[in-house]
Design a protein around this motif. Structure first.
Motif, PDB file in Angstrom:
ATOM      1  N   TYR A   1      -5.968  12.658  -0.139  1.00 55.42           N
ATOM      2  CA  TYR A   1      -4.747  12.863   0.726  1.00 55.42           C
ATOM      3  C   TYR A   1      -4.271  14.150   0.860  1.00 55.42           C
ATOM      4  O   TYR A   1      -3.819  14.552   2.255  1.00 55.42           O
ATOM      5  CB  TYR A   1      -3.579  12.510  -0.745  1.00 55.42           C
ATOM      6  CG  TYR A   1      -2.024  12.480  -0.260  1.00 55.42           C
ATOM      7  CD1 TYR A   1      -1.470  11.751   0.715  1.00 55.42           C
ATOM      8  CD2 TYR A   1      -1.425  13.429  -0.935  1.00 55.42           C
ATOM      9  CE1 TYR A   1      -0.139  12.057   1.067  1.00 55.42           C
ATOM     10  CE2 TYR A   1      -0.174  13.848  -0.675  1.00 55.42           C
ATOM     11  CZ  TYR A   1       0.640  13.134   0.264  1.00 55.42           C
ATOM     12  OH  TYR A   1       1.961  13.298   0.740  1.00 55.42           O
TER      13      TYR A   1
ATOM     14  N   GLU B   1      -8.071   2.726  -0.045  1.00 57.93           N
ATOM     15  CA  GLU B   1      -7.980   1.959  -1.343  1.00 57.93           C
ATOM     16  C   GLU B   1      -6.496   1.982  -1.833  1.00 57.93           C
ATOM     17  O   GLU B   1      -6.615   1.703  -3.144  1.00 57.93           O
ATOM     18  CB  GLU B   1      -9.231   2.718  -2.217  1.00 57.93           C
ATOM     19  CG  GLU B   1     -10.588   2.587  -1.609  1.00 57.93           C
ATOM     20  CD  GLU B   1     -11.527   3.446  -2.686  1.00 57.93           C
ATOM     21  OE1 GLU B   1     -11.063   3.810  -3.603  1.00 57.93           O
ATOM     22  OE2 GLU B   1     -12.661   3.564  -2.295  1.00 57.93           O
ATOM     23  N   SER B   2      -5.633   1.978  -1.232  1.00 57.71           N
ATOM     24  CA  SER B   2      -4.313   1.955  -1.680  1.00 57.71           C
ATOM     25  C   SER B   2      -3.707   0.545  -1.607  1.00 57.71           C
ATOM     26  O   SER B   2      -2.396   0.208  -1.940  1.00 57.71           O
ATOM     27  CB  SER B   2      -3.283   3.169  -1.313  1.00 57.71           C
ATOM     28  OG  SER B   2      -2.828   2.571  -0.102  1.00 57.71           O
ATOM     29  N   GLU B   3      -4.325  -0.334  -0.837  1.00 55.10           N
ATOM     30  CA  GLU B   3      -3.549  -1.731  -0.326  1.00 55.10           C
ATOM     31  C   GLU B   3      -3.896  -2.901  -1.484  1.00 55.10           C
ATOM     32  O   GLU B   3      -4.982  -3.004  -1.908  1.00 55.10           O
ATOM     33  CB  GLU B   3      -4.041  -1.887   1.194  1.00 55.10           C
ATOM     34  CG  GLU B   3      -3.866  -1.029   1.973  1.00 55.10           C
ATOM     35  CD  GLU B   3      -4.365  -1.291   3.507  1.00 55.10           C
ATOM     36  OE1 GLU B   3      -4.084  -2.525   4.010  1.00 55.10           O
ATOM     37  OE2 GLU B   3      -5.215  -0.815   3.919  1.00 55.10           O
TER      38      GLU B   3
ATOM     39  N   LEU C   1      -2.010   1.363 -10.235  1.00 58.35           N
ATOM     40  CA  LEU C   1      -1.157   2.258  -9.550  1.00 58.35           C
ATOM     41  C   LEU C   1       0.168   2.243 -10.655  1.00 58.35           C
ATOM     42  O   LEU C   1       0.694   1.589 -11.097  1.00 58.35           O
ATOM     43  CB  LEU C   1      -0.347   2.089  -8.189  1.00 58.35           C
ATOM     44  CG  LEU C   1      -1.573   2.170  -6.976  1.00 58.35           C
ATOM     45  CD1 LEU C   1      -0.868   1.608  -5.852  1.00 58.35           C
ATOM     46  CD2 LEU C   1      -2.363   3.317  -7.062  1.00 58.35           C
TER      47      LEU C   1
ATOM     48  N   MET D   1      -2.240   7.620  -7.139  1.00 53.00           N
ATOM     49  CA  MET D   1      -2.735   7.178  -5.992  1.00 53.00           C
ATOM     50  C   MET D   1      -4.299   6.852  -6.047  1.00 53.00           C
ATOM     51  O   MET D   1      -4.949   7.777  -7.235  1.00 53.00           O
ATOM     52  CB  MET D   1      -2.281   7.867  -4.897  1.00 53.00           C
ATOM     53  CG  MET D   1      -2.809   9.444  -4.873  1.00 53.00           C
ATOM     54  SD  MET D   1      -2.467  10.464  -3.323  1.00 53.00           S
ATOM     55  CE  MET D   1      -0.896  10.148  -3.102  1.00 53.00           C
ATOM     56  N   PRO D   2      -4.935   6.387  -5.189  1.00 52.09           N
ATOM     57  CA  PRO D   2      -6.608   6.174  -5.396  1.00 52.09           C
ATOM     58  C   PRO D   2      -7.330   7.634  -5.519  1.00 52.09           C
ATOM     59  O   PRO D   2      -8.196   7.913  -6.049  1.00 52.09           O
ATOM     60  CB  PRO D   2      -6.983   5.479  -3.891  1.00 52.09           C
ATOM     61  CG  PRO D   2      -5.732   4.532  -3.680  1.00 52.09           C
ATOM     62  CD  PRO D   2      -4.674   5.488  -3.914  1.00 52.09           C
TER      63      PRO D   2
ATOM     64  N   ARG E   1      -5.437   7.944  -9.806  1.00 54.82           N
ATOM     65  CA  ARG E   1      -5.026   6.927 -10.793  1.00 54.82           C
ATOM     66  C   ARG E   1      -5.869   6.798 -11.693  1.00 54.82           C
ATOM     67  O   ARG E   1      -7.123   7.102 -11.829  1.00 54.82           O
ATOM     68  CB  ARG E   1      -4.924   5.593  -9.691  1.00 54.82           C
ATOM     69  CG  ARG E   1      -6.497   5.180  -9.273  1.00 54.82           C
ATOM     70  CD  ARG E   1      -6.345   3.907  -8.607  1.00 54.82           C
ATOM     71  NE  ARG E   1      -7.821   3.359  -8.312  1.00 54.82           N
ATOM     72  CZ  ARG E   1      -8.149   2.327  -7.319  1.00 54.82           C
ATOM     73  NH1 ARG E   1      -7.081   1.857  -6.568  1.00 54.82           N
ATOM     74  NH2 ARG E   1      -9.297   2.033  -7.400  1.00 54.82           N
TER      75      ARG E   1
ATOM     76  N   GLY F   1       0.817  -1.203  -0.005  1.00 54.49           N
ATOM     77  CA  GLY F   1       0.094  -0.006   0.084  1.00 54.49           C
ATOM     78  C   GLY F   1       0.743   1.228  -0.209  1.00 54.49           C
ATOM     79  O   GLY F   1       2.142   1.183   0.097  1.00 54.49           O
ATOM     80  N   LEU F   2      -0.075   2.437  -0.020  1.00 57.40           N
ATOM     81  CA  LEU F   2       0.904   3.708   0.003  1.00 57.40           C
ATOM     82  C   LEU F   2       0.492   4.287   1.486  1.00 57.40           C
ATOM     83  O   LEU F   2      -0.585   4.193   1.916  1.00 57.40           O
ATOM     84  CB  LEU F   2       0.349   4.652  -1.054  1.00 57.40           C
ATOM     85  CG  LEU F   2       0.846   4.392  -2.418  1.00 57.40           C
ATOM     86  CD1 LEU F   2       0.044   5.211  -3.460  1.00 57.40           C
ATOM     87  CD2 LEU F   2       2.370   4.655  -2.471  1.00 57.40           C
TER      88      LEU F   2
ATOM     89  N   THR G   1       0.763  -2.803  -9.388  1.00 57.60           N
ATOM     90  CA  THR G   1       1.424  -1.628  -9.650  1.00 57.60           C
ATOM     91  C   THR G   1       2.528  -1.819 -10.608  1.00 57.60           C
ATOM     92  O   THR G   1       2.917  -2.869 -10.893  1.00 57.60           O
ATOM     93  CB  THR G   1       2.150  -1.025  -8.286  1.00 57.60           C
ATOM     94  OG1 THR G   1       1.192  -1.144  -7.326  1.00 57.60           O
ATOM     95  CG2 THR G   1       2.867   0.153  -8.610  1.00 57.60           C
TER      96      THR G   1
END
Length: 455
Positions: A260, A237-239, A340, A254-255, A333, A226-227, A243
């Protein structure tokens, strides 16, 4: 007729022979800008040799395709400072069909010739596109001098077998089927055939590449944990997302950029601006202390922070961000797969290893921290991966290089220079320079009433 004194690009090619049976590895300097600006060409270039005698072409490195193309010396509107002169090579062959990726404004034909790195890694009859029209303005910002596609097509076994990396490995030239890459401006370089332990610190974190689908836009994909933002928590929602790595792109997807930058937990205490039309986010940076862009990629349990200044955080640009603001690299994204895309800001923050696919072994990416005085703590460098690939004993038992690089290569450009240096007309204080093609000019005969004078 005039003779021009000039300077020419001479690549420093470091070549290492590491075993008695002729297997080798090569270390080459990679050209990268000090800062990412978004306004000019920001990509990495690698000195690559084409033809006989070899001509040095600084090809733009492309991580996610196998496309190989060089700009012709006769190319119209091509961007760059090196090109390939077909007339200078004794081994070039026209293959009499158009480059498959040609467009109306960016096109050429396919040729084959000898290609190599240094004076020991060399393969013959490698097909490539010779670009003769380079009028695509968008590509001018992405590609200088041509394209060096480093990723053999995993969905086309025939095409992959013809890739120069596979050709070098199958002919017994490479010590290992591996490439090492440093994109950071402190010590940018590429090693082919071995990973130089002096280039990285910490343990190499190997992750397998995902078997791609033909519908995917990018095929060099892997899965990240993830991020993370400023507070060390994963962004929503980044996990566990597929990528890709993209050396032609200056962003990080990123999502949701809005989520962010609007969260102090993820972005920190920053003042931001969002352009709803362009999708560009920027931070207010009109003080002496620049804002910090906090973004970390977690891969196989290891956190890799991305450098902020002149990387994630860009210089002020009035045509991209509002006055007093600096654009930042994160962007929303795309809906296309993979989810990603990690561009140059990530690549310039890590050491990257690529174990390309061979019989019985899939492809792998390996990540570590660049060596030298980088902004990384001892705790970060000492992190260990969560897991080890199941086939690492078979595919990742690489031979370490043992010898010291030495410089050796004579290029076609150097062969054209005169052995004698001459004064520059109109510049008495300038250094004497060699001339190109001096020996090919016929002697001038001056007629006089007394006698002929030959110069």
């Amino acid at each position: 007729m005039l003779l021009w004194a000039f300077t020419t690009f001479v690549a420093v090619l470091l070549v290492t022979v590491s075993s008695a049976d002729g297997q080798t590895w090569v270390s080459l300097p990679m050209n990268v800008p000090q800062n990412i600006s978004d306004l000019v060409f920001d990509g990495p270039t690698v000195p690559t040799l084409f033809g006989t005698p070899p001509q040095v072409i600084n090809l733009t490195l492309d991580l996610n395709t196998a496309k190989l193309a060089v700009y012709s010396s006769d190319c119209v509107l091509c961007a760059g400072n090196t090109s390939f002169d077909v007339s200078m090579s004794s081994t070039v062959k026209p293959l009499n069909y158009s480059w498959p990726y040609s467009t109306l404004a960016y096109n050429g034909n396919v040729y084959s010739d000898t290609m190599g790195f240094g004076d020991v890694l060399q393969v013959s009859d490698i097909p490539f596109g010779l670009i003769e029209t380079g009028g695509d303005r968008g590509l001018a910002y992405l590609l200088y001098n041509g394209r060096l596609g480093l990723f053999p097509d995993p969905l086309n076994a025939t095409a992959a077998s013809q890739h120069f990396l596979l050709q070098m490995y199958q002919s017994g030239q490479l010590l290992n089927p591996v490439v090492g890459l440093r994109f950071d401006p402190m010590n940018p370089k590429i090693t082919i055939g071995a990973l130089d332990p002096n280039d990285y610190q910490g343990q190499i974190n190997w992750v397998p590449l995902t078997t791609p689908n033909s519908t995917w836009m990018y095929k060099n994909t892997f899965v990240i944990n993830g991020l993370k933002g400023y507070n060390g928590s994963f962004l929503p929602e980044s996990e566990n997302l597929p990528t890709t790595l993209d050396s032609l792109w200056t962003g990080i997807s990123m999502p949701n950029v809005n989520t962010y930058v609007k969260s102090k937990g993820f972005a920190g205490n920053v003042h931001y601006s969002l352009n709803s039309k362009s999708g560009v986010a920027s931070y207010v940076c009109n003080s002496t202390i620049p804002p910090y862009v906090a973004l970390t990629a977690t891969i196989n349990g290891v956190d890799y922070p991305m450098d902020s200044l002149n990387n994630l955080l860009r210089p002020m640009a009035s045509n991209i961000a509002p006055a007093g603001c600096c654009p930042i690299a994160p962007t929303n994204r795309s809906a296309d797969f993979p989810n990603l895309n990690f561009g140059l800001p990530f690549l310039r923050s890590v050491y990257l290893a690529y174990r390309f696919p061979t019989a019985g072994c899939p492809g792998f990416y390996g990540f570590a921290f660049p060596s030298g005085p980088v902004n990384r703590t001892t705790a970060q460098i000492s992190q260990t991966p969560t897991s080890t690939p199941t086939n690492s004993a078979q595919c990742l038992a690489l031979i370490a290089p043992t010898s010291t690089p030495t410089m050796s290569v004579m290029t076609a450009q150097q062969m054209l220079l005169s052995t004698t240096k001459y004064k520059v007309y109109g510049g008495p204080q300038d250094m004497s320079m060699p001339l190109m093609g001096f020996e090919n000019f016929p002697a001038i005969v001056w007629n006089s009433s007394l006698k002929n004078v030959v110069l």
